[in-house]
Design a protein around this motif. Structure first.
Motif, PDB file in Angstrom:
ATOM      1  N   ASP A  91      -0.750  -5.526  -2.606  1.00 56.75           N
ATOM      2  CA  ASP A  91      -1.921  -5.585  -3.477  1.00 56.75           C
ATOM      3  C   ASP A  91      -1.441  -5.897  -4.897  1.00 56.75           C
ATOM      4  OD1 ASP A  91      -5.039  -4.618  -3.578  1.00 56.75           O
ATOM      5  OD2 ASP A  91      -3.969  -4.176  -5.447  1.00 56.75           O
ATOM      6  N   GLY A  92      -1.680  -7.118  -5.335  1.00 58.19           N
ATOM      7  CA  GLY A  92      -1.192  -7.553  -6.645  1.00 58.19           C
ATOM      8  C   GLY A  92      -1.783  -6.779  -7.798  1.00 58.19           C
ATOM      9  N   ASP A  93      -3.067  -6.391  -7.704  1.00 60.92           N
ATOM     10  CA  ASP A  93      -3.701  -5.655  -8.794  1.00 60.92           C
ATOM     11  C   ASP A  93      -3.011  -4.309  -9.031  1.00 60.92           C
ATOM     12  OD1 ASP A  93      -5.523  -7.713  -9.109  1.00 60.92           O
ATOM     13  OD2 ASP A  93      -7.035  -6.776  -7.800  1.00 60.92           O
ATOM     14  N   PHE A  94      -2.678  -3.617  -7.933  1.00 63.33           N
ATOM     15  CA  PHE A  94      -2.004  -2.324  -8.084  1.00 63.33           C
ATOM     16  C   PHE A  94      -0.618  -2.511  -8.698  1.00 63.33           C
ATOM     17  CE2 PHE A  94       0.655   1.192  -6.707  1.00 63.33           C
ATOM     18  CZ  PHE A  94      -0.144   2.293  -6.976  1.00 63.33           C
ATOM     19  N   ASP A  95       0.083  -3.557  -8.290  1.00 62.74           N
ATOM     20  CA  ASP A  95       1.424  -3.789  -8.827  1.00 62.74           C
ATOM     21  C   ASP A  95       1.375  -4.089 -10.325  1.00 62.74           C
ATOM     22  OD1 ASP A  95       2.782  -3.327  -6.451  1.00 62.74           O
ATOM     23  OD2 ASP A  95       2.596  -5.417  -5.787  1.00 62.74           O
ATOM     24  N   LYS A  96       0.324  -4.751 -10.786  1.00 63.46           N
ATOM     25  CA  LYS A  96       0.168  -4.991 -12.232  1.00 63.46           C
ATOM     26  C   LYS A  96      -0.016  -3.669 -12.971  1.00 63.46           C
ATOM     27  CE  LYS A  96      -1.825  -9.631 -11.836  1.00 63.46           C
ATOM     28  NZ  LYS A  96      -3.040 -10.463 -12.011  1.00 63.46           N
ATOM     29  N   LEU A  97      -0.826  -2.791 -12.405  1.00 62.27           N
ATOM     30  CA  LEU A  97      -1.021  -1.468 -13.026  1.00 62.27           C
ATOM     31  C   LEU A  97       0.289  -0.687 -13.035  1.00 62.27           C
ATOM     32  CD1 LEU A  97      -4.428  -0.381 -11.431  1.00 62.27           C
ATOM     33  CD2 LEU A  97      -4.041  -1.121 -13.799  1.00 62.27           C
ATOM     34  N   ALA A  98       1.027  -0.767 -11.960  1.00 57.45           N
ATOM     35  CA  ALA A  98       2.295  -0.041 -11.879  1.00 57.45           C
ATOM     36  C   ALA A  98       3.273  -0.543 -12.929  1.00 57.45           C
ATOM     37  CB  ALA A  98       2.890  -0.172 -10.485  1.00 57.45           C
ATOM     38  N   ALA A  99       3.268  -1.844 -13.180  1.00 57.94           N
ATOM     39  CA  ALA A  99       4.178  -2.414 -14.172  1.00 57.94           C
ATOM     40  C   ALA A  99       3.863  -1.907 -15.570  1.00 57.94           C
ATOM     41  CB  ALA A  99       4.095  -3.939 -14.130  1.00 57.94           C
ATOM     42  N   GLU A 100       2.611  -1.563 -15.811  1.00 54.69           N
ATOM     43  CA  GLU A 100       2.201  -1.020 -17.112  1.00 54.69           C
ATOM     44  C   GLU A 100       2.580   0.452 -17.253  1.00 54.69           C
ATOM     45  OE1 GLU A 100      -1.966  -1.706 -17.268  1.00 54.69           O
ATOM     46  OE2 GLU A 100      -1.785  -3.903 -17.193  1.00 54.69           O
ATOM     47  N   GLY A 101       2.777   1.122 -16.129  1.00 51.02           N
ATOM     48  CA  GLY A 101       3.156   2.532 -16.137  1.00 51.02           C
ATOM     49  C   GLY A 101       1.983   3.449 -15.853  1.00 51.02           C
ATOM     50  N   PHE A 102       2.266   4.552 -15.164  1.00 47.12           N
ATOM     51  CA  PHE A 102       1.230   5.512 -14.775  1.00 47.12           C
ATOM     52  C   PHE A 102       1.533   6.880 -15.376  1.00 47.12           C
ATOM     53  CE2 PHE A 102       0.950   2.795 -10.831  1.00 47.12           C
ATOM     54  CZ  PHE A 102      -0.378   2.422 -10.968  1.00 47.12           C
ATOM     55  N   ASP A 103       0.505   7.558 -15.855  1.00 44.11           N
ATOM     56  CA  ASP A 103       0.612   9.003 -15.910  1.00 44.11           C
ATOM     57  C   ASP A 103      -0.037   9.516 -14.626  1.00 44.11           C
ATOM     58  OD1 ASP A 103      -2.179   8.958 -16.234  1.00 44.11           O
ATOM     59  OD2 ASP A 103      -2.055   9.216 -18.406  1.00 44.11           O
ATOM     60  N   ASN A 104       0.036  10.816 -14.374  1.00 45.37           N
ATOM     61  CA  ASN A 104      -0.433  11.325 -13.082  1.00 45.37           C
ATOM     62  C   ASN A 104      -1.921  11.069 -12.850  1.00 45.37           C
ATOM     63  OD1 ASN A 104       2.106  12.182 -12.413  1.00 45.37           O
ATOM     64  ND2 ASN A 104       1.751  14.340 -12.911  1.00 45.37           N
ATOM     65  N   ALA A 105      -2.726  11.251 -13.900  1.00 49.67           N
ATOM     66  CA  ALA A 105      -4.171  11.054 -13.731  1.00 49.67           C
ATOM     67  C   ALA A 105      -4.480   9.596 -13.426  1.00 49.67           C
ATOM     68  CB  ALA A 105      -4.902  11.502 -14.993  1.00 49.67           C
ATOM     69  N   ARG A 106      -3.827   8.688 -14.142  1.00 53.27           N
ATOM     70  CA  ARG A 106      -4.062   7.264 -13.926  1.00 53.27           C
ATOM     71  C   ARG A 106      -3.556   6.830 -12.552  1.00 53.27           C
ATOM     72  NH1 ARG A 106      -1.420   2.364 -16.082  1.00 53.27           N
ATOM     73  NH2 ARG A 106      -3.002   0.748 -16.346  1.00 53.27           N
ATOM     74  N   LEU A 107      -2.430   7.395 -12.136  1.00 55.90           N
ATOM     75  CA  LEU A 107      -1.906   7.074 -10.814  1.00 55.90           C
ATOM     76  C   LEU A 107      -2.865   7.531  -9.728  1.00 55.90           C
ATOM     77  CD1 LEU A 107       0.264   6.142  -8.817  1.00 55.90           C
ATOM     78  CD2 LEU A 107       1.354   8.386  -9.093  1.00 55.90           C
ATOM     79  N   ASN A 108      -3.352   8.766  -9.822  1.00 58.96           N
ATOM     80  CA  ASN A 108      -4.262   9.272  -8.795  1.00 58.96           C
ATOM     81  C   ASN A 108      -5.539   8.446  -8.728  1.00 58.96           C
ATOM     82  OD1 ASN A 108      -2.602  11.308  -7.863  1.00 58.96           O
ATOM     83  ND2 ASN A 108      -3.423  12.854  -9.246  1.00 58.96           N
TER      84      ASN A 108
END
Length: 482
Positions: A190-207
């Motif tokens: 899923d390319g959209d998720f990988d773009k978000l991951a590249a920006e970095g997650f905090d726990n709330a954003r990851l969940n």
């Protein structure tokens, strides 16, 4: 008085001679003494230990990779079954139709060429690594992990034959259960998720991102088809494997060095597979832990497991964690992997666990593992080959000292060309032990399995009978004939 005393002594002597030998050594006592004699002194009796431990009932092998358990010789047979050929220059499999030539030959022809065959074994396994050197030899960890790329094209093509081979080999060394890490879980990127991951997650954003990704994957025809294909493949390959002598269960695996969306899709598919099929008893994450992506995304992966464990609390996890040593990665990379696998992901077993002495809260982690009964899957041969960790440098005695349970397992016996009996021999010759502990390890390999309770009870009862027979056979061989 003297006459009465003499008569009493004669009567007692007669009674002692004619009464059943209530205090005679049990078979188990005889075996305990024999085993102690084999490990006593500065030089254990290795060859006799090998015979003893090959004969000894072994409950299960809980850290077992299917593709890494098949020997190169069998993979070459499958090359021919599939009509492929092997390049005699780089020893890669060519799957193209009509590719056979003087330089790309059948498995049978390659085996007939002694020099090429020996060179192939050095690529497809760890054969000759320590008794042969050349300018082309790679480091041991790279040698080990590179082997999978050579035989990967045939690793999934003959599952039924492969599982039957492993069953036959297991029974020959008195092993009754294998919990194998079998086949990669389906991948849905899923390319959209990988773009978000590249920006970095905090726990709330990851969940939040994972909550959005789950229904997206579940709605994907490719994702659902991958699960169905996995189940169909497993059911076909495993048909006829289980019987009264032998049981096998399966774990799909996740590759930790892939992009984040692929990793999570594999995790989700694995949890769903475990909920769907009683043959699939747990999930796992594999791959070289020291690679850049593996290290970079390690904490992200543990948070992903935590997210899915909350949704599927009954699914078991046996996670590769801490397969690292000083110098393999920077020191800070050794500080948290086991801790996060246990306390964040909620692992039920830990695979390898080599870097425990370097972890920031080693004592607290081991206390948790002891209290929760989270065992370490100890793989002595691969730990020595991949990481150069053996003997007193291995944390096995550290885990023993602090009461952390452990089991002895093989990892990739086809790649490193050994078996479970040999792992027990390494344990008995390198660490101070006795028969009671070795016997307990056999039972623990069933107790800490992910088997259903009824299956676990059945195999433990069988183990009682098998040990009774084994001890009687050993005692009969040792005691003088009457």
């Amino acid at each position: 008085m003297q006459k009465s005393l003499s008569s009493l002594m004669i009567a007692l002597a007669f009674a002692s001679a004619t009464a059943p030998q209530a205090h005679a050594a049990s078979n188990e006592d005889v075996v305990k003494r024999h085993f102690a004699s084999l490990v006593a002194g500065p030089t254990p009796k290795t060859s006799e230990l090998q015979m003893f431990l090959t004969m000894m009932p072994k409950g299960g092998d809980l850290h077992h990779h299917y593709s890494g358990a098949i020997y190169a010789e069998q993979y070459l047979e499958w090359v021919d079954k599939q009509g492929f050929c092997v390049n005699k220059t780089d020893f890669r499999i060519n799957t193209a139709a009509g590719a056979k030539s003087a330089s790309c030959v059948s498995g049978k022809d390659l085996v007939a060429d002694n020099a090429a065959y020996r060179a192939l074994l050095q690529k497809w396994s760890t054969a000759d690594f320590y008794n042969h050197s050349s300018g082309k030899q790679l480091p041991p960890d790279q040698t080990f992990f590179d082997t999978f790329g050579y035989f990967n094209d045939v690793a999934s093509t003959n599952g039924s034959e492969g599982l039957q081979t492993l069953k036959k080999r297991a029974i020959a060394e008195n092993l009754s259960y294998i919990e194998t890490i079998y086949e990669i879980a389906p991948i849905t990127p899923d390319g959209d998720f990988d773009k978000l991951a590249a920006e970095g997650f905090d726990n709330a954003r990851l969940n939040a991102a994972l909550e959005a990704l789950v229904p997206k994957l579940e709605a994907s025809q490719a994702f659902q088809q991958g699960i169905q294909n996995y189940l169909a493949h497993l059911q076909k390959a495993s048909a006829g494997v289980d019987d009264e002598q032998f049981t096998m269960r399966y774990q799909p695996f996740v590759l930790r060095f892939l992009p984040p969306s692929m990793v999570f899709s594999q995790m989700l598919a694995s949890f769903k597979l475990a909920k769907t099929s009683p043959q699939i008893v747990g999930v796992n994450i594999v791959g070289q832990e020291s690679l850049n992506v593996s290290m970079r995304d390690y904490s992200l992966h543990m948070q992903m497991f935590k997210f899915l464990k909350a949704k599927y609390p009954d699914v078991k996890m046996a996670l590769h964690a801490g397969e690292l040593a000083l110098g393999v990665v920077p020191p800070e990379g050794l500080k948290f992997h086991i801790q996060e696998a246990v306390n964040v992901a909620g692992a039920n077993r830990i695979g390898h666990g080599i870097d425990i002495a370097h972890e920031s809260n080693a004592l607290a982690i081991m206390k948790t593992m002891r209290e929760r009964r989270i065992p370490v899957e100890v793989n002595l041969t691969s730990n020595e080959f991949i990481l150069g960790v053996k003997g007193p440098a291995h944390p096995l005695d550290l885990y023993r000292k602090y009461g952390v349970p452990f089991v002895i397992s093989t990892d990739d016996a086809g790649v490193t060309r050994h078996n479970l009996s040999n792992e027990y021999v390494l344990f008995a010759t390198r660490y101070k032990t006795d028969y009671a502990e070795v016997k307990k390890l056999s039972y623990d390999s069933i107790r800490y399995s992910f088997l259903a309770d009824a299956d676990k009870k059945r195999l433990l009862q069988q183990l009682d009978s098998r040990f009774s027979k084994f001890e009687a056979d050993i005692a009969r061989a040792l005691l003088p004939a009457k």
